[in-house]
Design an enzyme around this catalytic site. Structure first.
Site, mmCIF file in Angstrom:
data_model
loop_
_atom_site.group_PDB
_atom_site.id
_atom_site.type_symbol
_atom_site.label_atom_id
_atom_site.label_comp_id
_atom_site.label_asym_id
_atom_site.label_seq_id
_atom_site.Cartn_x
_atom_site.Cartn_y
_atom_site.Cartn_z
ATOM 1 N N LYS A 186 0.861 -1.196 0.000
ATOM 2 C CA LYS A 186 0.000 0.000 0.000
ATOM 3 C C LYS A 186 0.888 1.234 0.000
ATOM 4 O O LYS A 186 2.024 1.187 0.475
ATOM 5 C CB LYS A 186 -0.883 0.010 1.256
ATOM 6 C CG LYS A 186 -2.136 0.845 1.117
ATOM 7 C CD LYS A 186 -3.193 0.101 0.330
ATOM 8 C CE LYS A 186 -4.463 0.882 0.176
ATOM 9 N NZ LYS A 186 -5.517 0.063 -0.451
HETATM 10 P P1 NAD Z 1 -13.261 7.496 -3.338
HETATM 11 O O1 NAD Z 1 -12.322 8.591 -2.996
HETATM 12 O O2 NAD Z 1 -13.639 7.277 -4.769
HETATM 13 O O3 NAD Z 1 -14.624 7.675 -2.512
HETATM 14 C C1 NAD Z 1 -14.676 7.875 -1.132
HETATM 15 C C2 NAD Z 1 -16.080 8.348 -0.818
HETATM 16 O O4 NAD Z 1 -16.242 8.449 0.605
HETATM 17 C C3 NAD Z 1 -16.416 9.723 -1.385
HETATM 18 O O5 NAD Z 1 -17.759 9.735 -1.836
HETATM 19 C C4 NAD Z 1 -16.267 10.650 -0.175
HETATM 20 O O6 NAD Z 1 -17.043 11.827 -0.292
HETATM 21 C C5 NAD Z 1 -16.797 9.725 0.899
HETATM 22 N N1 NAD Z 1 -16.420 10.110 2.257
HETATM 23 C C6 NAD Z 1 -15.221 10.554 2.715
HETATM 24 N N2 NAD Z 1 -15.295 10.821 4.033
HETATM 25 C C7 NAD Z 1 -16.564 10.522 4.415
HETATM 26 C C8 NAD Z 1 -17.262 10.585 5.626
HETATM 27 N N3 NAD Z 1 -16.655 11.013 6.735
HETATM 28 N N4 NAD Z 1 -18.569 10.180 5.653
HETATM 29 C C9 NAD Z 1 -19.179 9.738 4.549
HETATM 30 N N5 NAD Z 1 -18.578 9.682 3.351
HETATM 31 C C10 NAD Z 1 -17.276 10.065 3.290
HETATM 32 O O7 NAD Z 1 -12.633 6.162 -2.703
HETATM 33 P P2 NAD Z 1 -12.937 4.663 -3.102
HETATM 34 O O8 NAD Z 1 -11.939 4.227 -4.110
HETATM 35 O O9 NAD Z 1 -14.399 4.503 -3.362
HETATM 36 O O10 NAD Z 1 -12.542 3.915 -1.730
HETATM 37 C C11 NAD Z 1 -13.447 3.844 -0.634
HETATM 38 C C12 NAD Z 1 -12.963 2.755 0.307
HETATM 39 O O11 NAD Z 1 -12.904 1.518 -0.398
HETATM 40 C C13 NAD Z 1 -11.571 2.955 0.896
HETATM 41 O O12 NAD Z 1 -11.543 2.365 2.200
HETATM 42 C C14 NAD Z 1 -10.687 2.160 -0.033
HETATM 43 O O13 NAD Z 1 -9.482 1.740 0.593
HETATM 44 C C15 NAD Z 1 -11.588 0.979 -0.298
HETATM 45 N N6 NAD Z 1 -11.281 0.232 -1.516
HETATM 46 C C16 NAD Z 1 -11.227 0.841 -2.730
HETATM 47 C C17 NAD Z 1 -10.983 0.078 -3.866
HETATM 48 C C18 NAD Z 1 -11.024 0.658 -5.248
HETATM 49 O O14 NAD Z 1 -10.873 -0.115 -6.214
HETATM 50 N N7 NAD Z 1 -11.235 1.953 -5.414
HETATM 51 C C19 NAD Z 1 -10.719 -1.302 -3.744
HETATM 52 C C20 NAD Z 1 -10.791 -1.883 -2.481
HETATM 53 C C21 NAD Z 1 -11.069 -1.106 -1.374
#
Ligand code: NAD
Length: 435
Positions: A123
């Site tokens: 990571k």
């Molecule tokens: P992203 O940046 O696209 O989206 C994050 C979302 O969370 C946004 O809508 C943001 O406004 C919202 N957010 C932030 N703080 C918040 C809060 N306090 N309350 C409510 N909403 C809030 O990120 P993502 O890629 O969707 O990742 C989200 C999670 O999923 C993370 O934990 C990431 O590690 C995990 N993840 C992502 C992927 C991927 O392929 N993108 C894969 C596995 C895991």
């Protein structure tokens, strides 16, 4: 090996300060401890797996648009490369800490192992709030960060991908930096790239689709049809929006959504394509001003009276302090580490079914693996091929985890860790400790 920038070979002690990142690391370690106990893991191997193999901390000077020089801290952590090169996203967020990146790298090792990918866990992250910076500034920072971690990444060492606040644009800048620095066109150095640069069809939506797939599978095993399911989704970024879309397409009703701008409820269910379009057009990419929604708080969203709750924002959202308020009987972890260890115990005691992050959100890394394979082969698959293979990997993983949960009479989370830790430990055993 050649390493640029200050390198810290961190022997993990307990986290120094209370923050969500150290909570996440402590949870990841506690879950490893649980699996190690069940498996009777060798104490030395257990200690080895509790610490990352390599931690790189880099100091990044970057010019702002006004000519001032700002200095950022970035990290790249490889937890285990026992099963293959490191794999894991790069996060740009003000709350990024060393402990958070170490905890997330460890989760990636287990996630790749539970889905049986020939990859290890890694990571990266840079601690800053991207909302405060221009696109050009972020591009310079991404390129400088890439140059700083280049000595330890590469298609056979460690392959980064997008995570919170990074996407295909950032991956393209990374490809460019590596190509400029090595002189070789290097699309296989990252996944989650734009299609034009060798990205895989279906990668952007893969994590959300995988979350939806396991949600539908759990509902099916409980004898529930998707049409009967009312769902709340916290976070409407990459994971949350595509999970909501795939579930709505399957017939589920998405009655609560939230993002950084707050929470939104609709008893009759949201039109998800319209909500996605709204967020796409919003200058801050949020749901602010979404039509036909009543405003709720983030706390209210988590406590919604729904069949399925999908936390898909950040870690540490469901804690000992609010676990009692949770009413959903099924929680599918779209985000990494959204439930702290104490909350996890409280919810499990109440009989809440929790599909753990290392299984639920593994769709992204599965299609990242497909992208890595395609980029190395320079041969690209059609979308239906990607989706068909994604379903095979997700189904195989969920079947195995739920079968193990029966054998060991444990939760799906404990079962997923047992499967993953056993696979990584077995790889170490077969390789033999070097030298
Ligand atoms: P992203 O940046 O696209 O989206 C994050 C979302 O969370 C946004 O809508 C943001 O406004 C919202 N957010 C932030 N703080 C918040 C809060 N306090 N309350 C409510 N909403 C809030 O990120 P993502 O890629 O969707 O990742 C989200 C999670 O999923 C993370 O934990 C990431 O590690 C995990 N993840 C992502 C992927 C991927 O392929 N993108 C894969 C596995 C895991």
């Amino acid at each position: 090996m050649l390493v640029c920038g200050p390198v810290t070979d961190v022997t993990l002690g307990m986290p120094q300060t209370a923050n969500p990142g150290s909570e996440l690391l402590a949870s990841a370690r506690a879950q490893l401890d649980g699996a190690a106990k069940v498996l009777g893991l060798d104490p030395g191997v257990h200690r080895y797996l509790a610490a990352p193999e390599r931690t790189l901390i880099v100091t990044l000077p970057v010019y702002r648009d006004d000519g001032t020089l700002e200095v950022f801290t970035g990290y790249r952590v490889q937890h285990s490369t026992a099963r293959g090169p490191g794999k894991g996203g790069i996060r740009f967020h003000q709350a990024v800490t060393l402990e958070e990146v170490q905890g997330l790298a460890m989760l990636m090792s287990w996630k790749c192992a539970v889905t049986d990918l020939p990859l290890g866990g890694a990571k990266g992250g840079v601690a800053f709030d991207p909302r405060e910076y221009s696109e050009k500034e972020i591009q310079r920072l991404t390129k400088r960060y890439t140059a700083a971690i280049l000595p330890i990444i590469g298609p056979e060492r460690d392959i980064p991908a997008p995570d919170v606040n990074t996407d295909a644009r950032h991956m393209a800048w990374i490809v460019d930096t590596v190509t400029m620095m090595t002189g070789s066109h290097s699309p296989e150095v990252v996944t989650g790239k734009p299609i034009e640069l060798g990205g895989s069809r279906g990668r952007t939506e893969a994590t959300g689709r995988g979350v939806a797939f396991v949600t539908l599978e759990v509902l099916r095993r409980m004898g529930r049809s998707p049409e009967q399911a009312r769902v709340a989704v916290q976070g409407f970024g990459n994971v949350g929006s595509f999970a909501a879309l795939a579930l709505a397409e399957a017939g589920a009703k998405i009655v609560a959504l939230s993002d950084i701008s707050g929470g939104y409820a609709s008893a009759k269910g949201f039109d998800i394509p319209q909500a996605i379009e709204h967020a796409r057009r919003d200058p801050k990419r949020t749901l602010e001003g979404l039509a036909g929604a009543s405003r709720i708080s983030n706390a209210e969203l988590l406590a919604s009276d729904v069949d399925v709750l999908i936390p898909a924002a950040l870690e540490g959202q469901i804690t000992g302090a609010n676990a009692r308020e949770i009413r959903a009987p099924i929680i599918v972890e779209g985000a990494n580490g959204p439930i702290t260890a104490d909350a996890d115990r409280m919810l499990a005691d109440r009989g809440v079914t929790i599909v753990p992050d290392i299984l639920a959100n593994a769709g992204g890394v599965v299609v990242s693996y497909f992208e890595w394979v395609q980029s190395r082969a320079q041969f690209y698959w059609e979308l239906d091929e990607v989706e068909r293979r994604l379903e095979i990997y997700m189904r195989r993983a969920i079947d195995l985890v739920l079968a193990k949960a029966k054998v060991y009479d444990c939760t799906p989370r404990e079962a997923a860790f047992i499967v993953a830790v056993e696979r990584v430990a077995s790889a170490l055993d077969k390789r033999g400790i070097f030298p």
